[in-house]
Design a protein around this motif. Structure first.
Motif, PDB file in Angstrom:
ATOM      1  N   TRP A  80       1.029  -1.261   0.342  1.00  0.00           N
ATOM      2  CA  TRP A  80      -0.036  -0.546  -0.056  1.00  0.00           C
ATOM      3  C   TRP A  80       0.968   1.674  -0.057  1.00  0.00           C
ATOM      4  CZ3 TRP A  80      -4.312  -0.299  -1.642  1.00  0.00           C
ATOM      5  CH2 TRP A  80      -5.367  -1.552  -1.373  1.00  0.00           C
ATOM      6  N   LEU A  83       1.750   1.782  -3.580  1.00  0.00           N
ATOM      7  CA  LEU A  83       0.769   2.004  -4.703  1.00  0.00           C
ATOM      8  C   LEU A  83       0.604   3.565  -4.521  1.00  0.00           C
ATOM      9  CD1 LEU A  83      -1.088  -1.190  -4.490  1.00  0.00           C
ATOM     10  CD2 LEU A  83       0.399  -1.121  -6.562  1.00  0.00           C
ATOM     11  N   SER A  84       0.452   3.839  -3.360  1.00  0.00           N
ATOM     12  CA  SER A  84       0.181   5.371  -2.454  1.00  0.00           C
ATOM     13  C   SER A  84       1.321   6.316  -3.533  1.00  0.00           C
ATOM     14  CB  SER A  84       0.192   5.221  -1.219  1.00  0.00           C
ATOM     15  OG  SER A  84       0.979   5.326  -0.670  1.00  0.00           O
ATOM     16  N   ALA A  87       1.258   6.364  -7.271  1.00  0.00           N
ATOM     17  CA  ALA A  87      -0.339   7.320  -7.755  1.00  0.00           C
ATOM     18  C   ALA A  87       0.069   8.548  -7.094  1.00  0.00           C
ATOM     19  CB  ALA A  87      -1.511   6.770  -6.678  1.00  0.00           C
ATOM     20  N   LEU A  90       2.475  10.428 -10.364  1.00  0.00           N
ATOM     21  CA  LEU A  90       1.931   9.869 -11.887  1.00  0.00           C
ATOM     22  C   LEU A  90       0.492  11.453 -11.600  1.00  0.00           C
ATOM     23  CD1 LEU A  90       0.929   5.987 -12.418  1.00  0.00           C
ATOM     24  CD2 LEU A  90       2.495   7.298 -13.232  1.00  0.00           C
ATOM     25  N   ALA A  91      -0.106  11.464 -10.491  1.00  0.00           N
ATOM     26  CA  ALA A  91      -0.908  12.551 -10.496  1.00  0.00           C
ATOM     27  C   ALA A  91      -0.463  13.923 -10.821  1.00  0.00           C
ATOM     28  CB  ALA A  91      -2.122  12.173  -8.684  1.00  0.00           C
ATOM     29  N   CYS A 130       0.295   0.669 -15.065  1.00  0.00           N
ATOM     30  CA  CYS A 130       0.537   1.751 -15.072  1.00  0.00           C
ATOM     31  C   CYS A 130       1.075   2.691 -16.091  1.00  0.00           C
ATOM     32  CB  CYS A 130       1.244   2.066 -13.511  1.00  0.00           C
ATOM     33  SG  CYS A 130       1.064   1.452 -11.797  1.00  0.00           S
TER      34      CYS A 130
END
Length: 560
Positions: A80, A83-84, A87, A90-91, A130
């Protein structure tokens, strides 16, 4: 990387967390670089810098610092956290990408950072997912700009970026999977090596034989407790050179001879303490018991280290004194009933044959018959002598423990032996040192020395001092008497049975002489051993010649 981080052993997870921490630190560096790049140019602060870009970079820096601290102080739920972080990357990069003007901004290359991290630390399917999101986002952003009439159809450029990202993710993922597999194999091998080392330590600690591990120069790297006890080590030294320890000179010479020739892997040596206190200062790491005197069987074996760039050998030590005594006791136990019946079943017929031969000799005048009777008489005497020797095995002769002055005793014995055997006057050399009296029965010592001297006459060259009796006196050590000749040393195969009863290499011997000599020494609290030594002479091939000597170690006067 088949099933991701959860399938990786606990040892590998530590390396994954270190990789995640490295990724977090890299994110902080990238955020700082972006902040500086978007805020300054060659002339200083950018006049056209977007306030929104600066805000995004500041937020990215704060998020990067938070993830870096989290990866260090809260190492839980790895998937987790990873992944966070991806993320968030990418954001934020997508926001910068849009604000910067899309593909013409050149910020698309920043996507490689989170995608490469996912390829290394996440399963392949997740990494490709991704990458697909990034490729679809760039294509969508390009379509939007075309619809808004802001750009000329940059589809080809977006497609090339997407294809490059997919290729990079596949290559990085496969390389990471191979590295992880090698790491797991290395850890598995490391566990096996640790287990093997533990087993080796257990075996070495409990095995009865001594074990030394040495290199080609005689440097000892490891030793077990049995070897330390046999060699008299104090403090359990295991890092020294054999040549630096004066007490281990016989072992060092035997090991050097084996290392040079690699022909004879077995040797017999006697380890004694230093004869000179100054030798103890050769190395501070070595100390030895002053009362040590051990007779050892030594075997050498080379370790197969081909291709490893080093050389190791194993030295096996075995204390043969106890083995020899045990073998003798077994033989004597089986002879108990035999010696009891020999006196009646053999000795009486021998006496009758000898008496009859003597009577026939009085009436015989023929030369041939007289010679035959002499042969009979000689063999009767030989068998009778053998019977006497065997009978002595069952008799524990009590010595007369009166002080014996060795100087006068040895001088008289050498003179008598030389005259009796018709030897040259200078063949038998005698070296005496001032020494006090010893407690040894004179008749017993005479029998022991006559046995040893008769053996020496058989093998000596006959030259001056080819047979030597040397009385040695060393401070804090018992008095020793050395009997040696200039003949070849006894072969190790023979030495293994030298003091066993009935073992002989001569067709005329009974094999009881040396055994009885040792028993007489033991009765007088002394010890008889055979020691190998290098006397500095060379054989026909120019190599150091090993010889041997019999050593009688007398009981210390203070022990009585």
């Amino acid at each position: 990387m088949e099933s991701g981080h959860s399938a990786v052993p606990a040892e590998s997870r530590a390396s994954f967390w270190r990789s995640l921490q490295t990724l977090s630190i890299s994110r902080v560096v990238i955020a700082l670089v972006l902040l500086v790049y978007l805020s300054f140019d060659r002339n200083g602060l950018r006049a056209d810098s977007s306030y929104l870009n600066l805000q995004i970079c500041v937020v990215y820096l704060v998020v990067a610092l938070g993830y870096a601290l989290l990866a260090v102080y809260w190492q839980q739920r790895f998937r987790w956290q990873l992944l966070s972080q991806i993320a968030a990357d990418l954001a934020i990069i997508s926001l910068l990408f849009i604000v910067g003007g899309g593909l013409r901004s050149g910020l698309a290359i920043l996507y490689l950072f989170p995608l490469a991290g996912a390829a290394i630390l996440a399963p392949l399917l997740l990494s490709l997912f991704c990458t697909a999101l990034v490729a679809l986002f760039m294509l969508g952003e390009s379509i939007w700009r075309v619809l808004m009439m802001e750009s000329e159809r940059p589809f080809l450029q977006a497609g090339l970026y997407g294809a490059a990202f997919f290729a990079a993710v596949l290559v990085v993922n496969r390389l990471a999977a191979r590295l992880i597999g090698q790491e797991e194999l290395a850890m598995q091998r490391g566990v096996e090596v640790n287990v093997q080392q533990a087993v080796n330590q257990l075996v070495m600690a409990n095995v009865g034989d001594g074990i030394l591990v040495a290199d080609g120069a005689g440097h000892i790297y490891a030793s077990n407790p049995a070897a330390q006890q046999m060699l008299g080590m104090l403090g359990g030294q295991s890092d020294f050179r054999l040549a630096d320890a004066g007490a281990l000179a016989p072992l060092a010479e035997a090991y050097a001879a084996w290392s040079t020739e690699r022909s004879r892997s077995t040797a017999y040596i006697t380890i004694k303490p230093y004869a000179d206190d100054s030798l103890q200062q050769v190395t501070a790491a070595w100390s030895v018991r002053r009362d040590l005197s051990a007779h050892l069987k030594v075997r050498f074996a080379a370790v197969d280290t081909a291709g490893l760039g080093t050389e190791r050998s194993v030295i096996f030590l075995q204390d043969v004194t106890g083995i020899e005594n045990q073998a003798q006791q077994l033989k004597l136990a089986s002879m108990g009933r035999l010696t009891a019946s020999i006196a009646h079943e053999v000795r009486n017929p021998l006496s009758a044959i000898g008496h009859a031969t003597a009577l026939l000799g009085e009436d015989m005048t023929d030369g041939v018959q007289t010679r035959l009777l002499k042969i009979i008489g000689d063999n009767v005497s030989r068998v009778n002598r053998m019977v006497e020797d065997i009978l002595q095995l069952s008799r524990k002769v009590q010595p007369h423990n009166e002080p014996l002055a060795l100087e006068g005793f040895l001088t008289e014995l050498v003179q008598e032996f030389t005259e009796t055997h018709g030897l040259p006057a200078d063949m038998l050399g005698l070296t005496l040192v001032p020494a006090g009296p010893v407690r040894f029965d004179a008749l017993h010592l005479r029998e022991v020395l006559l046995n040893l001297l008769n053996n020496a006459v058989r093998y000596a060259s006959g030259g001056p001092r080819s047979i030597r009796l040397d009385l040695r006196s060393v401070p804090s050590r018992p008095l020793e008497l050395h009997v040696q000749d200039d003949g070849p040393g006894i072969e190790p195969e023979v030495r293994a049975h030298l003091f066993e009863p009935f073992y002989t290499t001569s067709s005329k011997g009974t094999g009881l002489g040396l055994y009885l000599a040792r028993e007489l020494c033991l009765n007088n609290e002394a010890r008889l051993d055979y020691e190998y030594r290098f006397d500095g002479q060379q054989d026909g091939a120019g190599k150091p010649r090993s010889s041997g000597r019999f050593v009688i170690t007398f009981a210390h006067p203070a022990q009585k």
